[in-house]
Design a protein around this motif. Structure first.
Motif, PDB file in Angstrom:
ATOM      1  N   ARG A 184       0.710  -1.297  -0.074  1.00  0.00           N
ATOM      2  CA  ARG A 184       0.021  -0.213   0.098  1.00  0.00           C
ATOM      3  C   ARG A 184       0.920   1.386   0.044  1.00  0.00           C
ATOM      4  O   ARG A 184       0.736   2.336  -0.671  1.00  0.00           O
ATOM      5  CB  ARG A 184      -0.990   0.007   1.179  1.00  0.00           C
ATOM      6  CG  ARG A 184      -1.840  -1.071   1.541  1.00  0.00           C
ATOM      7  CD  ARG A 184      -2.937  -1.257   0.245  1.00  0.00           C
ATOM      8  NE  ARG A 184      -3.843  -2.240   0.402  1.00  0.00           N
ATOM      9  CZ  ARG A 184      -4.839  -2.535  -0.335  1.00  0.00           C
ATOM     10  NH1 ARG A 184      -4.732  -1.735  -1.857  1.00  0.00           N
ATOM     11  NH2 ARG A 184      -5.777  -3.452  -0.136  1.00  0.00           N
ATOM     12  N   ALA A 185       1.909   1.186   0.667  1.00  0.00           N
ATOM     13  CA  ALA A 185       2.654   2.378   0.819  1.00  0.00           C
ATOM     14  C   ALA A 185       3.608   2.321  -0.644  1.00  0.00           C
ATOM     15  O   ALA A 185       3.586   3.829  -1.027  1.00  0.00           O
ATOM     16  CB  ALA A 185       3.858   2.104   1.998  1.00  0.00           C
ATOM     17  N   ALA A 186       3.934   1.578  -1.231  1.00  0.00           N
ATOM     18  CA  ALA A 186       4.603   1.599  -2.369  1.00  0.00           C
ATOM     19  C   ALA A 186       3.790   2.236  -3.465  1.00  0.00           C
ATOM     20  O   ALA A 186       3.907   2.928  -4.384  1.00  0.00           O
ATOM     21  CB  ALA A 186       5.181   0.153  -2.748  1.00  0.00           C
ATOM     22  N   TYR A 187       2.397   1.742  -3.570  1.00  0.00           N
ATOM     23  CA  TYR A 187       1.387   2.217  -4.241  1.00  0.00           C
ATOM     24  C   TYR A 187       0.976   3.682  -4.024  1.00  0.00           C
ATOM     25  O   TYR A 187       0.562   4.303  -4.944  1.00  0.00           O
ATOM     26  CB  TYR A 187       0.251   1.373  -4.388  1.00  0.00           C
ATOM     27  CG  TYR A 187      -0.971   1.473  -5.376  1.00  0.00           C
ATOM     28  CD1 TYR A 187      -0.721   1.969  -6.651  1.00  0.00           C
ATOM     29  CD2 TYR A 187      -2.246   1.905  -5.015  1.00  0.00           C
ATOM     30  CE1 TYR A 187      -1.792   2.282  -7.683  1.00  0.00           C
ATOM     31  CE2 TYR A 187      -3.375   2.169  -5.794  1.00  0.00           C
ATOM     32  CZ  TYR A 187      -3.021   2.277  -7.017  1.00  0.00           C
ATOM     33  OH  TYR A 187      -3.965   2.625  -7.827  1.00  0.00           O
ATOM     34  N   GLY A 188       1.082   4.032  -2.716  1.00  0.00           N
ATOM     35  CA  GLY A 188       0.733   5.296  -2.458  1.00  0.00           C
ATOM     36  C   GLY A 188       1.692   6.462  -2.346  1.00  0.00           C
ATOM     37  O   GLY A 188       1.286   7.501  -1.983  1.00  0.00           O
ATOM     38  N   THR A 189       3.166   5.961  -2.600  1.00  0.00           N
ATOM     39  CA  THR A 189       4.009   6.972  -2.692  1.00  0.00           C
ATOM     40  C   THR A 189       4.841   7.081  -4.134  1.00  0.00           C
ATOM     41  O   THR A 189       5.599   7.762  -4.280  1.00  0.00           O
ATOM     42  CB  THR A 189       4.969   6.801  -1.491  1.00  0.00           C
ATOM     43  OG1 THR A 189       5.704   5.412  -1.617  1.00  0.00           O
ATOM     44  CG2 THR A 189       4.110   6.715  -0.340  1.00  0.00           C
ATOM     45  N   GLY A 190       4.906   5.964  -4.467  1.00  0.00           N
ATOM     46  CA  GLY A 190       5.686   5.620  -5.865  1.00  0.00           C
ATOM     47  C   GLY A 190       7.154   5.573  -5.589  1.00  0.00           C
ATOM     48  O   GLY A 190       8.014   5.791  -6.448  1.00  0.00           O
ATOM     49  N   LEU A 191       7.702   5.417  -4.443  1.00  0.00           N
ATOM     50  CA  LEU A 191       8.861   5.173  -3.890  1.00  0.00           C
ATOM     51  C   LEU A 191       9.325   3.932  -4.306  1.00  0.00           C
ATOM     52  O   LEU A 191       8.661   2.921  -4.447  1.00  0.00           O
ATOM     53  CB  LEU A 191       9.163   5.291  -2.627  1.00  0.00           C
ATOM     54  CG  LEU A 191       8.796   6.688  -1.903  1.00  0.00           C
ATOM     55  CD1 LEU A 191       9.132   6.539  -0.224  1.00  0.00           C
ATOM     56  CD2 LEU A 191       9.487   7.868  -2.214  1.00  0.00           C
ATOM     57  N   ARG A 192      10.859   4.044  -4.666  1.00  0.00           N
ATOM     58  CA  ARG A 192      11.483   2.645  -4.937  1.00  0.00           C
ATOM     59  C   ARG A 192      11.701   1.700  -3.705  1.00  0.00           C
ATOM     60  O   ARG A 192      11.562   2.306  -2.746  1.00  0.00           O
ATOM     61  CB  ARG A 192      12.903   3.070  -5.688  1.00  0.00           C
ATOM     62  CG  ARG A 192      12.914   3.708  -6.903  1.00  0.00           C
ATOM     63  CD  ARG A 192      14.089   4.120  -7.288  1.00  0.00           C
ATOM     64  NE  ARG A 192      14.355   4.826  -8.745  1.00  0.00           N
ATOM     65  CZ  ARG A 192      14.153   5.841  -8.947  1.00  0.00           C
ATOM     66  NH1 ARG A 192      13.864   6.806  -7.877  1.00  0.00           N
ATOM     67  NH2 ARG A 192      14.071   6.521 -10.048  1.00  0.00           N
ATOM     68  N   THR A 193      11.918   0.527  -3.822  1.00  0.00           N
ATOM     69  CA  THR A 193      11.977  -0.204  -2.808  1.00  0.00           C
ATOM     70  C   THR A 193      13.023   0.069  -1.660  1.00  0.00           C
ATOM     71  O   THR A 193      12.888   0.011  -0.419  1.00  0.00           O
ATOM     72  CB  THR A 193      12.464  -1.792  -3.123  1.00  0.00           C
ATOM     73  OG1 THR A 193      11.679  -2.406  -4.044  1.00  0.00           O
ATOM     74  CG2 THR A 193      12.679  -2.685  -2.237  1.00  0.00           C
ATOM     75  N   GLN A 194      14.414   0.415  -2.336  1.00  0.00           N
ATOM     76  CA  GLN A 194      15.489   1.028  -1.387  1.00  0.00           C
ATOM     77  C   GLN A 194      14.997   2.440  -0.893  1.00  0.00           C
ATOM     78  O   GLN A 194      15.382   2.551   0.475  1.00  0.00           O
ATOM     79  CB  GLN A 194      16.565   1.443  -2.402  1.00  0.00           C
ATOM     80  CG  GLN A 194      17.775   2.146  -1.689  1.00  0.00           C
ATOM     81  CD  GLN A 194      19.038   2.611  -2.628  1.00  0.00           C
ATOM     82  OE1 GLN A 194      19.604   1.621  -3.123  1.00  0.00           O
ATOM     83  NE2 GLN A 194      19.312   3.742  -2.236  1.00  0.00           N
TER      84      GLN A 194
END
Length: 363
Positions: A184-194
């Motif tokens: 959810r956080a990746a989808y809601g921020t667009g940040l890379r894994t690192q």
């Protein structure tokens, strides 16, 4: 002996050959004077993995990398992309990344007397020299997911549900809330894994939801290229992470305290006690800027509260220790394998595809 005796930075890759002897040429490549030694820590780690895969393939074929021919390198490329019997072929973009690492190694090794077998069109850098105006189309179209598809993937792959909505009683993974919150956080921020994987709770990610969305600052030490930037977190991302922080994360920390996990940890960095900490301190009292700490430094970063240590990094293992950002690839692989066994017609989910999905939704 020479390679082992030289000063090396922390987390420097170190290669040992199949005979149990260190490979001095590759280790010098990643040393202070080598091309790999000039890479950022995360880039050096990626190059090391790509080179390791390449070496292991050659070893299976009884080929020493120092004696590899252009034909052998072509065979490696064919195997990685299309090889019969290769259960996990890679895409063109993954191969190009590995090819650049191999080319970089051989360019360095040429200064040590190893003849380079790199053919003219082995990687992108050589293609640009041959045809500087050409473009490099992707072999596959960019994939993205709708919010409903992401929710279905989380339920099936991470939370232990079956396609009919019932609970799979045989499912034993205990970090579904954490892993779902990360998605959810990746989808809601667009940040890379690192970037997302190394954030510090409180200082870089709010400990509680702040409203419909939050404007946050990505630190230089996590950002690609070493230049931080503002980023935005959606209400759904903030809420999902808060649920994880207040339940599973807190339980993992309390369990770790009872087991004495945080006692006598070596090489700990401690955050200063203030609402917006800007510095961490090592055992000798040296001050380090939080903004510049790398993903690997953050795994030893702790907050001291009432003379008790707690991890500062947002994402933790079940044992209450900081979770390396590289571990998320295994989490996604496990979930994709689980979804595939159910026969659900769904493409593989990856953190980068969540980034594409975020871009489509946000912009």
């Amino acid at each position: 002996v020479a390679a082992r005796s030289r000063p090396r930075r922390r987390s420097t890759p170190f290669f040992i050959g199949p005979e149990g002897v260190p490979d001095d040429i590759i280790n010098d490549y990643f040393g202070p004077g080598g091309s790999g030694g000039r890479l950022a820590e995360t880039s050096a780690r990626s190059y090391a993995y790509d080179i390791l895969v390449f070496l292991n393939i050659l070893q299976q074929w009884n080929v020493d990398w120092r004696d590899a021919s252009p034909a052998a390198l072509g065979d490696v490329r064919t195997w990685r992309l299309y090889g019969q019997g290769n259960e996990r072929p890679v895409g063109d973009s993954t191969w190009q990344r590995q090819a650049q690492a191999i080319s970089s190694l051989y360019s360095w090794a040429a200064t040590r007397g190893v003849q380079s077998p790199i053919p003219p069109s082995f990687d992108r850098s050589h293609r640009r020299v041959a045809d500087p105006g050409s473009a490099y189309p992707r072999s596959k179209s960019i994939k993205w997911f709708t919010a409903a598809a992401i929710a279905q993937w989380v339920n099936l792959g991470l939370r232990g549900y079956l396609p009919d909505g019932s609970v799979d009683s045989s499912y034993r993974h205990r970090s579904g809330l954490r892993d779902g919150a990360f998605v959810r956080a990746a989808y809601g921020t667009g940040l890379r894994t690192q970037e997302l994987g190394g954030l510090v709770i409180g200082a870089e990610w709010p400990a509680a939801p702040t409203g419909p969305y939050a404007t946050l600052q990505l630190p230089d030490g996590l950002a690609k290229g070493g230049i931080g930037r503002p980023f935005w977190a959606s209400a759904e991302a903030l809420s999902a992470v808060h649920s994880y922080v207040s339940t599973d994360r807190r339980l993992a920390i309390e369990t770790a305290h009872r087991r004495g996990v945080y006692q006598n940890l070596p090489d700990v960095l401690t955050l200063e006690e203030r609402d917006s900490p800007r510095f961490a301190y090592d055992a000798a009292g040296r001050r380090l800027k939080l903004n510049l700490l790398t993903p690997f430094d953050r795994q030893r970063l702790f907050i001291r509260t009432k003379d008790v240590l707690e991890p500062a990094q947002l994402w933790l293992t079940e044992q209450g220790l900081p979770l390396p950002h590289t571990a998320w690839n295994r989490v996604f692989d496990r979930a994709n394998s689980r979804v595939a066994t159910m026969g659900v017609p769904m493409s593989r989910m990856t953190p980068h595809r969540l980034r594409h999905s975020f871009a489509l939704k946000w912009f």
